[in-house]
Design an enzyme around this catalytic site. Structure first.
Site, PDB file in Angstrom:
ATOM      1  N   HIS A 392       0.829  -1.210   0.000  1.00 11.86           N
ATOM      2  CA  HIS A 392       0.000   0.000   0.000  1.00 11.86           C
ATOM      3  C   HIS A 392       0.866   1.265   0.000  1.00 11.86           C
ATOM      4  CE1 HIS A 392      -3.727   2.247   1.284  1.00 11.86           C
ATOM      5  NE2 HIS A 392      -2.793   3.098   1.693  1.00 11.86           N
ATOM      6  N   GLU A 393       1.780   1.341   0.945  1.00 10.13           N
ATOM      7  CA  GLU A 393       2.604   2.554   1.064  1.00 10.13           C
ATOM      8  C   GLU A 393       3.533   2.719  -0.139  1.00 10.13           C
ATOM      9  OE1 GLU A 393       1.723   4.737   3.087  1.00 10.13           O
ATOM     10  OE2 GLU A 393       0.501   3.510   4.430  1.00 10.13           O
ATOM     11  N   HIS A 396       1.654   4.538  -2.782  1.00  6.17           N
ATOM     12  CA  HIS A 396       1.733   5.995  -2.598  1.00  6.17           C
ATOM     13  C   HIS A 396       3.099   6.508  -3.051  1.00  6.17           C
ATOM     14  CE1 HIS A 396      -2.006   6.601  -0.496  1.00  6.17           C
ATOM     15  NE2 HIS A 396      -1.695   5.815   0.498  1.00  6.17           N
ATOM     16  N   HIS A 399       3.627   6.478  -6.808  1.00  3.37           N
ATOM     17  CA  HIS A 399       2.768   7.530  -7.367  1.00  3.37           C
ATOM     18  C   HIS A 399       3.445   8.903  -7.196  1.00  3.37           C
ATOM     19  CE1 HIS A 399      -1.666   9.192  -7.520  1.00  3.37           C
ATOM     20  NE2 HIS A 399      -0.944   9.576  -8.551  1.00  3.37           N
TER      21      HIS A 399
HETATM   22 ZN    ZN Z   1      -3.087   5.205   1.981  1.00  2.00          ZN
END
Ligand code: ZN
Length: 603
Positions: A392-393, A396, A399
Site C-alpha cells: 500500500h505505502e 503511494h 505515485h
Molecule cells: Zn493510503
C-alpha cells in the site's frame, strides 16, 4: 528481526539497511539551517510583489516561481524535521526543529496569502492575454482551477467576515469531539476469560470480533448504550454542523451543500447520486454474504453484533521482511518492468524505515519530498497485514515518485480523490496474488474473509454513510429539524435496507450515527468508495489487460495534480461517471462469495 512490544530495541540497535536515509534531504543540520535562512530571507522578497501581479505577465510568473521555490524548500525543511522526530518522539532536538519549521510555514503562508485574491481580481480578458505567455504555461491548470471557483468568491469585506466566523462555527465539531473522545464513559463488560474490561472505542474494535458471542453482545450493548445516553446532545452537534455547512454553501451561492463540497475536486453531483443508485441496485451480494456468514458461524439468527466476527480464526502467517519483499515484488509484477525497477530502487535506497524501535511513530505512512524521493514509515512485524501495508505505502511512494519526476511543482500533488487509488490498486494486486498462491484451506479462508470485510466496510458501509449524509442535508435544506428520533429512524431504515431481510437489525444500532467522526467532514466518505472501485478496475486491467492498459496506468501515476481527478482517472481507463467501476467491484465481491461458499461447504 521480529520484535515484541515488551523488548523494543533502541533506534541505534536497528541495522542501517532497515532505516530510511533522511540525510538524502540534508546531509547535516548546517545544510538544513542554510535553507531555513534562505526561505526566511526570501519572504520579504515575495511580499514586494504585492499589488503588482496585474502589471505584467513576467511579474506574475516571477512571483509564482518564487512561491514554488519557497514551498519546495519549506517542504524539505519540514520533512527533515518531521521524519527525524518520528524516528524517536522523545528526541527533544527534533521536536524543537519541528516547532521552528511550523513557525516558518505559518510565516510563509501569511506572506503568500495575497497571491490568489490578487490573481482573481485581474480581469478575465487581461488574465487570458497573460496566459498566452510561455512563462505562465506551467500554471495553466492552476489558473483554470482558480477561475472555476471565482463565482463563489465574495467581496473582500464579506470574505473577511466569513474567515472570522470560522472559529465560532467550529463549535459543533469541537463539542462532538470533547463529548465522544474525552467525557464519554463506557461500562465494564466481562471479557473472554471472565475478567472485567472497561469498554473504550479502541477495545470495542477487538471485542466485537470475539469468537465468544456473549462477549461481542455485551460490548455491543455497552457501547451503544453509552451513546444512547447522550443521543440528544449528539443530534444537536450533528445538526449544528449540518447548519454550518448549509450556511457557508448558501453564502457562497452554491445550489446545495453537496454541490459545494464536491466542487473542491470538481466532481459533478450526479457522480455522487449515481454511486448511491449503483450500490442500491447491487445490495443482493451483501445479503448473500450475510446469509453465508450466518451459515459459516452456525448461527440460528444473525445479529448486528455478529457482523465483525471473522470466518477464519487469525492465521499466523509469520512473514519475515525479506519474504514480505519477495511477495510484494511478485504481487506487483503485473505493473510491468519499469514499475518493478522503481519499486526495487525504493526498496533498496533508503526510502523505507522498516522496524519498530523505542519512541518511533506508530502505524505507517508515505511522505513524498519534492526534489528528493518519497519516504515510507513502517512498523513491520512479520504479519500478513504488514506485507499488505508495505504494498500500500509503496503504491503511494511510486505515485509520488512518478508525479514529482514528471510534473513541475505546481501540478505535482495529486488530489484526495485520487490519493488512495494507486495504494489500493497495489493492495488488491497483492491480495489476488496471495489468494492464487495459497493452497492451505484456513489461510485461503482468512484471505477471503479479509477481502470480503474490506469490500463490506469500504464499499457498502461507506456508501450507506454517504446516503445518510445526503438524506440529512436534503432534510435540513428543506427546513426539517434533525432530532435524535429522526436520525435513529433513518439509521435503522438504512441498516435494514443494506443488510437485508436475513439480518436482525437490533435497535441498539439505531444511534450508531452518533459515533461517526466522518460526518463532521462534510461529504468526504464517498471518496473511499470511488477510490476503491477505481483501484479494483485498474487492478483488473493490470492483471488481465494489454500493454496499452499498463502504459495508461503509468501515465496516470505521472499525472499528479495536472488535471481534474475525473479526467485523470478517465485517461487511465476508469470512468467514474458511469456505474461500471462499482459494478465490477461488486461482481468481484460476488465471485469471492462463490469461493467462500465452496470452501465452507467442503468442511
Ligand atoms: Zn493510503
Amino acid at each position: 528481526m521480529p520484535q515484541t512490544s515488551t523488548s523494543l530495541p533502541s533506534r541505534e540497535q536497528i541495522q542501517a539497511e532497515y532505516k530510511w536515509q533522511v540525510e538524502n534531504i540534508y546531509a547535516n543540520e548546517q545544510l538544513w539551517q542554510a535553507d531555513f535562512d534562505k526561505v526566511k530571507n526570501a519572504l520579504p522578497g515575495i511580499t514586494e510583489y504585492k499589488g503588482t501581479l496585474s502589471q505584467t505577465p513576467a511579474k506574475l510568473a516571477a512571483c509564482l516561481k518564487l512561491r514554488d521555490e519557497i514551498n519546495i524548500l519549506a517542504g524539505k525543511l519540514f520533512a527533515y524535521a518531521r521524519l527525524h522526530r518520528d524516528e524517536n518522539s522523545a528526541n527533544a532536538k527534533y521536536q524543537a526543529l519541528v516547532g521552528k519549521t511550523e513557525g516558518l510555514l505559518a510565516e510563509t503562508s501569511a506572506a503568500t496569502a495575497f497571491i490568489e485574491p490578487e490573481i482573481l481580481a485581474i480581469s478575465d480578458d487581461m488574465l487570458a492575454a497573460f496566459r498566452r505567455e510561455q512563462s505562465l504555461a506551467e500554471y495553466s491548470f492552476y489558473f483554470d482551477n482558480l477561475i472555476r471557483q471565482k463565482q463563489h468568491v465574495l467581496s473582500p469585506a464579506e470574505e473577511e467576515i466569513l474567515s472570522r466566523s470560522a472559529e465560532a462555527t467550529q463549535a459543533s465539531e469541537n463539542i462532538f469531539n470533547m463529548l465522544a473522545h474525552a467525557d464519554m464513559k463506557f461500562p465494564d463488560i466481562t471479557g473472554e476469560d471472565g475478567q472485567k474490561i472497561t469498554l473504550s472505542e479502541g477495545r470495542y474494535r477487538s471485542l466485537i470480533m470475539s469468537a465468544d458471542r456473549r462477549v461481542r453482545q455485551e460490548a455491543f450493548s455497552g457501547l451503544f448504550g453509552s451513546y444512547n445516553t447522550f443521543r440528544n446532545t449528539f443530534a444537536a452537534t450533528l445538526a449544528g454542523n449540518v447548519k454550518k455547512n448549509i450556511f457557508y454553501s448558501r453564502t457562497r451561492k452554491y445550489n446545495s451543500t453537496l454541490e459545494s463540497a464536491l466542487s473542491e475536486s470538481n466532481i459533478p453531483v450526479n457522480v455522487y447520486d449515481n454511486l448511491l443508485a449503483t450500490v442500491n441496485n447491487n445490495l443482493a451480494p451483501l445479503h448473500r454474504y450475510i446469509a453465508l456468514k450466518k451459515k459459516a458461524l452456525q448461527l440460528d439468527e444473525i445479529h448486528m453484533y455478529d457482523l465483525y466476527t471473522p470466518l477464519a480464526q487469525a492465521v499466523k502467517f509469520n512473514i519475515p521482511y525479506a519474504e514480505g519483499l519477495k511477495l510484494v515484488r511478485e504481487g506487483l509484477a503485473p505493473l510491468g518492468t519499469e514499475y518493478a525497477d522503481i519499486l526495487n530502487k525504493g526498496l533498496t535506497s533508503g526510502w523505507i524505515d522498516v522496524y519498530e524501535n523505542k519512541g518511533k511513530q506508530t502505524g505507517a505512512y508515505c511522505w513524498g519530498v519534492y526534489g528528493v524521493h518519497p519516504f515510507v514509515l513502517l512498523n513491520y512485524n512479520d504479519r500478513l497485514e504488514d506485507v499488505s501495508t508495505l504494498a500500500h505505502e509503496m503504491g503511494h511512494a511510486i505515485h509520488s515518485y512518478y508525479s514529482q519526476a514528471a510534473q513541475p511543482y505546481a501540478t505535482s500533488q495529486y488530489t484526495i480523490f485520487t490519493a488512495e487509488v494507486a495504494s489500493t490498486t497495489n493492495e488488491i494486486l497483492l491480495n489476488d496474488f496471495l489468494l492464487k498462491a495459497t493452497t492451505d484451506k484456513q489461510k485461503k479462508l482468512y484471505l477471503i474473509n479479509q477481502y470480503l470485510e474490506m469490500v463490506r466496510a469500504t464499499v457498502y458501509r461507506q456508501t450507506m454513510f454517504a446516503e445518510f449524509e445526503k438524506s440529512i442535508y436534503d432534510k435540513a435544506e428543506e427546513g426539517e429539524t434533525l432530532t435524535a428520533d429522526l436520525l435513529d429512524a433513518l439509521w435503522h431504515t438504512l441498516n435494514t435496507k443494506y443488510y437485508g431481510p436475513g439480518m436482525v437489525v437490533d435497535s441498539e444500532i439505531d444511534v450508531e450515527w452518533a459515533r461517526i467522526p466522518h460526518f463532521y467532514w462534510n461529504f468526504y466518505v464517498y471518496q473511499y468508495v470511488t477510490g476503491y472501485a477505481a483501484a479494483t478496475t485498474l487492478a483488473e486491467k493490470m492483471a488481465n489487460g494489454g500493454t496499452g492498459d499498463k502504459q495508461r496506468y503509468i501515465e496516470f501515476l505521472k499525472s499528479g495534480g495536472s488535471d481534474y481527478p475525473l479526467s485523470i482517472l478517465k485517461q487511465a481507463g476508469v470512468d467514474m461517471s458511469t456505474p461500471q467501476p462499482v459494478e465490477l467491484t461488486l461482481n468481484k465481491f460476488s465471485t469471492m462469495l462463490d469461493e467462500l461458499e465452496k470452501l465452507i461447504s467442503k468442511s
